[in-house]
Design a protein around this motif. Structure first.
Motif, mmCIF file in Angstrom:
data_model
loop_
_atom_site.group_PDB
_atom_site.id
_atom_site.type_symbol
_atom_site.label_atom_id
_atom_site.label_comp_id
_atom_site.label_asym_id
_atom_site.label_seq_id
_atom_site.Cartn_x
_atom_site.Cartn_y
_atom_site.Cartn_z
ATOM 1 N N LYS A 292 0.822 -1.209 0.000
ATOM 2 C CA LYS A 292 0.000 0.000 0.000
ATOM 3 C C LYS A 292 0.862 1.268 0.000
ATOM 4 C CE LYS A 292 -3.728 2.159 2.629
ATOM 5 N NZ LYS A 292 -4.577 2.079 3.819
ATOM 6 N N ILE A 293 1.822 1.331 0.897
ATOM 7 C CA ILE A 293 2.565 2.583 1.083
ATOM 8 C C ILE A 293 3.535 2.889 -0.055
ATOM 9 C CG2 ILE A 293 2.339 2.484 3.582
ATOM 10 C CD1 ILE A 293 5.197 1.562 3.789
ATOM 11 N N TYR A 294 3.999 1.861 -0.742
ATOM 12 C CA TYR A 294 4.978 2.093 -1.803
ATOM 13 C C TYR A 294 4.368 2.104 -3.204
ATOM 14 C CZ TYR A 294 8.459 1.767 1.859
ATOM 15 O OH TYR A 294 9.197 1.995 3.000
ATOM 16 N N GLN A 295 3.057 2.297 -3.305
ATOM 17 C CA GLN A 295 2.403 2.420 -4.617
ATOM 18 C C GLN A 295 2.842 3.688 -5.334
ATOM 19 O OE1 GLN A 295 -1.830 2.211 -4.171
ATOM 20 N NE2 GLN A 295 -1.810 0.068 -3.536
ATOM 21 N N SER A 296 2.979 4.765 -4.575
ATOM 22 C CA SER A 296 3.361 6.059 -5.153
ATOM 23 C C SER A 296 3.805 6.994 -4.041
ATOM 24 C CB SER A 296 2.166 6.690 -5.886
ATOM 25 O OG SER A 296 1.167 7.070 -4.941
ATOM 26 N N ALA A 297 4.444 8.084 -4.432
ATOM 27 C CA ALA A 297 4.850 9.093 -3.438
ATOM 28 C C ALA A 297 3.620 9.655 -2.734
ATOM 29 C CB ALA A 297 5.645 10.204 -4.116
#
Length: 160
Positions: free
Chosen positions: A101-106
């Motif tokens: 979830k957290i590393y999908q996008s900035a």
């Protein structure tokens, strides 16, 4: 064996504090070029472990920074309040700690940090503006120029 594994972080911290206490005594009259040790802890607040760490830190008059995971706060607000009231630093370590979830996008990462900050402030009854962040799993291989620019725009400081 399970008890030993559970006590290993506490034992490690205790030994580190003995070392730091002895170093502080030995280097009381040292030059400004001396190195400084920063103690940081991630992924809490965690029952028992965080409380034991806080006891050891208090006994040795040592401060640390706790990088908080927002989803871990519920039901553990008293531990977070103790961290804050005893003068330790608080950093952001995302709300969910869910790598997918957290590393999908900035933007997803920043949203997680915002959620984390909101959970901390809600539990403490404060309006802290925490800018110290730590990437779950570290920033290596994740921190691109685009991400760094987005994080800098929000004023975040990364601590790996």
């Amino acid at each position: 064996m399970k008890k030993f594994i559970y006590l290993l972080p506490t034992l490690s911290l205790f030994l580190a504090l003995i070392f730091i206490t002895n170093c502080a005594y030995a280097t009381e009259n040292t030059t400004p070029e001396e190195k400084t040790v920063y103690l940081t802890f991630d992924d809490g607040p965690t029952p028992k472990i965080t409380e034991e760490l806080l006891d050891i830190l208090k006994e040795n008059d040592v401060k640390a920074t706790f990088f908080i995971v927002g989803k871990e706060i519920k039901g553990r607000e008293a531990i977070l309040k103790r961290i804050y009231e005893e003068g330790h630093g608080i950093g952001l370590h995302t709300y969910s700690h869910d790598f997918k979830k957290i590393y999908q996008s900035a933007d997803a990462f920043i949203d997680e940090m915002d959620q984390d900050l909101n959970a901390i402030n809600e539990a403490l009854g404060t309006s802290l503006d925490i800018k110290a962040i730590r990437f779950p799993g570290g920033s290596a291989g994740r921190l691109t120029k685009q991400w760094l620019e987005a994080l800098n725009q929000k004023g975040y400081q990364i601590y790996d």
